[in-house]
Design a protein around this motif. Structure first.
Motif, mmCIF file in Angstrom:
data_model
loop_
_atom_site.group_PDB
_atom_site.id
_atom_site.type_symbol
_atom_site.label_atom_id
_atom_site.label_comp_id
_atom_site.label_asym_id
_atom_site.label_seq_id
_atom_site.Cartn_x
_atom_site.Cartn_y
_atom_site.Cartn_z
ATOM 1 N N VAL B 109 0.801 -1.074 -0.103
ATOM 2 C CA VAL B 109 -0.088 0.094 0.038
ATOM 3 C C VAL B 109 0.933 1.141 -0.093
ATOM 4 O O VAL B 109 1.731 1.517 0.949
ATOM 5 C CB VAL B 109 -0.789 -0.144 1.318
ATOM 6 N N ASP B 111 1.711 5.516 -0.207
ATOM 7 C CA ASP B 111 1.012 6.786 0.151
ATOM 8 C C ASP B 111 0.534 7.249 -0.942
ATOM 9 O O ASP B 111 0.859 7.190 -2.210
ATOM 10 C CB ASP B 111 2.084 7.666 0.719
ATOM 11 N N ALA B 112 -0.563 8.155 -0.802
ATOM 12 C CA ALA B 112 -0.979 8.811 -1.834
ATOM 13 C C ALA B 112 -0.092 9.916 -2.712
ATOM 14 O O ALA B 112 0.675 10.421 -2.062
ATOM 15 C CB ALA B 112 -2.164 9.733 -1.297
ATOM 16 N N TYR B 132 -7.116 10.062 0.993
ATOM 17 C CA TYR B 132 -6.934 8.890 -0.031
ATOM 18 C C TYR B 132 -6.430 7.629 0.674
ATOM 19 O O TYR B 132 -6.611 6.582 0.192
ATOM 20 C CB TYR B 132 -6.016 9.432 -1.086
ATOM 21 N N ARG B 133 -5.832 7.528 1.842
ATOM 22 C CA ARG B 133 -5.315 6.498 2.446
ATOM 23 C C ARG B 133 -6.433 5.796 3.092
ATOM 24 O O ARG B 133 -6.583 4.444 3.016
ATOM 25 C CB ARG B 133 -4.393 6.682 3.677
ATOM 26 N N ARG B 134 -7.635 6.461 3.536
ATOM 27 C CA ARG B 134 -8.793 5.657 4.054
ATOM 28 C C ARG B 134 -9.704 5.309 2.907
ATOM 29 O O ARG B 134 -10.071 4.034 2.894
ATOM 30 C CB ARG B 134 -9.510 6.957 4.849
ATOM 31 N N SER B 136 -8.330 4.031 0.131
ATOM 32 C CA SER B 136 -7.692 2.901 -0.252
ATOM 33 C C SER B 136 -8.307 1.655 0.424
ATOM 34 O O SER B 136 -8.119 0.694 0.115
ATOM 35 C CB SER B 136 -6.388 2.823 -0.076
ATOM 36 N N ARG B 137 -8.903 1.748 1.520
ATOM 37 C CA ARG B 137 -9.284 0.611 2.262
ATOM 38 C C ARG B 137 -10.950 0.377 2.235
ATOM 39 O O ARG B 137 -11.417 -0.628 2.598
ATOM 40 C CB ARG B 137 -8.939 0.798 3.932
#
Lengths: 405, 187
Positions: B109, B111-112, B132-134, B136-137
């Motif tokens: 994963v 980082d944005a 965007y990290r959130r 991604s889930r």
């Protein structure tokens, strides 16, 4: 982060996230799109051609089957012995021919626009192969597989050995871990007998993989499209694997190309990792291999293919794009800015006024900033400002320059 | 819900194009269509994918798919919405593949890596990266619907058109996405 907070962050993202796609980016992407469309159209044409050929082959096969109905054991063999009533010359749609010059059997296994595969079961046959890098031409003769790009040579089958005689062009012979180069006028038996072994050139070692940048088979003087009069002859050891597995090795190239064209890059890369020699030594396939590696999360391996494009095909239209992509991978994915700067410099040198020129100059400056070479980066930034006063990278470079000062 | 505000630089994806029909290129001229719409497709694609690394390929895929149907397109005004629809479908597929690769541990994963305006503060950059990290889930379809609603500011009807689904499906996906954010925030 709660939903409400996320929504307010999203609103701010809507204001600030923006793809900086202008000028060079658009032209570069447009040219790549055209290249991909062209490949797709070629594949569609080949598909139609293959269907027609299959239909013709089926009709032909049915006809041969009827003729051979009296001898069931030979139904799968197209017998072309010189003493037979039939024509001893096998003619293929692309103009290539295989001619039996002594009594024997030459079986046509596959005949499509992308692959012709024959089996010399016995006897001797002379082949005249029309150069065509898009089509694989394979002759199997016992332990020997002859992979032809375009040349004139003769294969003589004797039990578990075969002699290859070259009349035009060059032939590269691989036997186990050694290789030999046969030139026009030369003739030799494979596998070599014990007392003949020293004749094999020992300077080259085992078949190279994708990690070998000095790939001898990838040498532009071997079987690349740039030198169509060269063939590759692979011989298995005398205690070799079954012929089916050798044939599989030769179909790896088609599998890799097909998967990559379908967008199945992980699948294509898997084929490459299992059969490193599946990539033809031409810029088209090397770029395809680089895409397969890059888009299946193997950036380091992608670099190997991209470097072969710039080293072996510097005059190809794709060389500058290859160098630029190397730079992007080194800078963004591998964190090696100094090497990235050299790659962008190469991209500029290969295409000083092409669609990539502005991006390459900006990226070179950015890479130098990140590598800590502030002075050199500043010089390039100044050059960028002079050449592209309204350039889209000015803000980014200016910010970097401020940070590094 | 956060309605689109006047200062947000929203582009109406389906109707009311910024360029207007008069400036829209002839659909039969592929190069002109590409030059005109590629920056827009790239912008939408970037916001959906949340990463610049796949953007080139996404844009090329969108126009390769569009290439087949351009000749049959009668209304130049419909081109923008049609391209966006292709972009949304392709981006959703890429997001699904990315999640699968991460699930199978074939890809870390990351980082944005969103490019922001030069004027964006470090705080804003961090906030957008965290968002965007959130995302991604989150499941791909829910993520796409949520981004179209809250980042692009699209209406439910437009999102339903772009995602080729019903309005109630859009609402259900939005609720699911919001539940995802709430569950992540829960202690």
């Amino acid at each position: 982060m709660t939903s409400k907070l996320s929504q307010s962050a999203a609103a701010r993202a809507g204001q600030s996230v923006s793809a900086r796609w202008e000028g060079g980016d658009i032209e570069r992407s447009l040219s790549v799109t055209h290249a991909r469309l062209s490949r797709r159209q070629q594949r569609q044409k080949l598909g139609v051609g293959a269907l027609l050929l299959v239909a013709v082959s089926v009709i032909g096969y049915l006809g041969v089957s009827r003729r051979l109905a009296g001898s069931p054991a030979q139904r799968d063999v197209i017998e072309l012995g010189v003493r037979s009533d039939s024509d001893p010359v096998t003619r293929f749609a692309d103009g290539s021919t295989g001619t039996l010059i002594t009594p024997g059997n030459l079986v046509v296994r596959i005949a499509t626009p992308t692959r012709i595969e024959t089996l010399l079961e016995s006897g001797s046959a002379e082949f005249e192969v029309t150069p065509n890098p898009e089509r694989a031409f394979v002759v199997e003769a016992g332990p020997v597989l002859v992979h032809v790009v375009g040349t004139h040579f003769l294969v003589e089958r004797r039990a578990e050995r075969a002699r290859v005689s070259v009349t035009r062009g060059k032939v590269r012979v691989t036997s186990g871990t050694s290789q030999a180069l046969l030139e026009a006028g030369e003739s030799r038996w494979f596998p070599a007998e014990a007392d003949e072994a020293p004749d094999l050139v020992a300077s080259t070692q085992a078949a190279p993989g994708p990690a070998s940048s000095d790939d001898p088979v990838g040498d532009s003087t071997t079987n690349g499209a740039g030198n169509p009069d060269v063939a590759v002859v692979n011989t298995a050891p005398s205690t070799s694997a079954p012929s089916a597995s050798r044939a599989n090795a030769f179909s790896a190239r088609e599998r890799f190309v097909e998967l990559a064209h379908q967008g199945d890059y992980p699948g294509a890369y898997k084929v490459l990792s299992q059969s490193p020699n599946a990539v033809g030594a031409n810029a088209e396939e090397l770029m395809l291999a680089a895409d397969s590696a890059r888009l299946s999360s193997h950036p380091t391996e992608a670099l190997v293919y991209l470097r072969r494009v710039t080293q072996d095909f510097p005059n190809d239209a794709r060389a500058a794009l290859s160098a630029f992509t190397q730079g992007r991978i080194l800078l963004s994915q591998l964190g090696r800015p100094a090497e990235a700067a050299r790659a962008f410099q190469l991209a500029r040198r290969l295409s000083p006024s092409g669609a990539l020129a502005e991006d390459a100059l900006a990226r070179q400056a950015e890479a130098l900033f990140r590598a800590g070479s502030a002075d050199a980066a500043e010089q390039l930034f100044a050059e960028y400002e002079q050449r592209y006063p309204q350039g889209k990278h000015r803000a980014t470079l200016s910010k970097l320059a401020t940070e590094k000062r | 819900m956060n309605p689109p505000t006047a200062e947000r630089p929203l582009l109406r994806l389906v109707q009311g194009t910024l360029a207007g029909p008069a400036l829209a290129p002839d659909p039969g001229d592929f190069d002109a269509v590409f030059r005109h719409y590629a920056p827009y497709v790239a912008r939408v694609g970037l916001r959906l994918l949340g990463a610049e690394s796949e953007l080139d390929d996404l844009v090329q895929e969108v126009f390769m798919e569009a290439h087949r149907g351009l000749g049959g397109l009668r209304e130049p005004g419909a081109l923008r919405g049609w391209l966006t629809r292709i972009c949304v479908r392709r981006a959703t597929r890429r997001l699904r593949q990315r999640r699968l690769r991460v699930f199978l541990s074939l890809e870390a994963v990351s980082d944005a890596e969103l490019p922001l305006d030069a004027s964006a503060s470090p705080e804003l950059a961090a906030e957008v990266a965290a968002l965007y990290r959130r995302l991604s889930r989150m499941a791909s379809k829910e993520r796409v619907v949520w981004v179209l609603k809250h980042v692009e500011g699209e209406s439910l009807d437009e999102i339903a058109f772009l995602c080729d689904c019903s309005k109630s499906t859009v609402q259900r996906r939005l609720r699911s996405a919001e539940a995802h954010f709430e569950s992540e925030a829960a202690p």
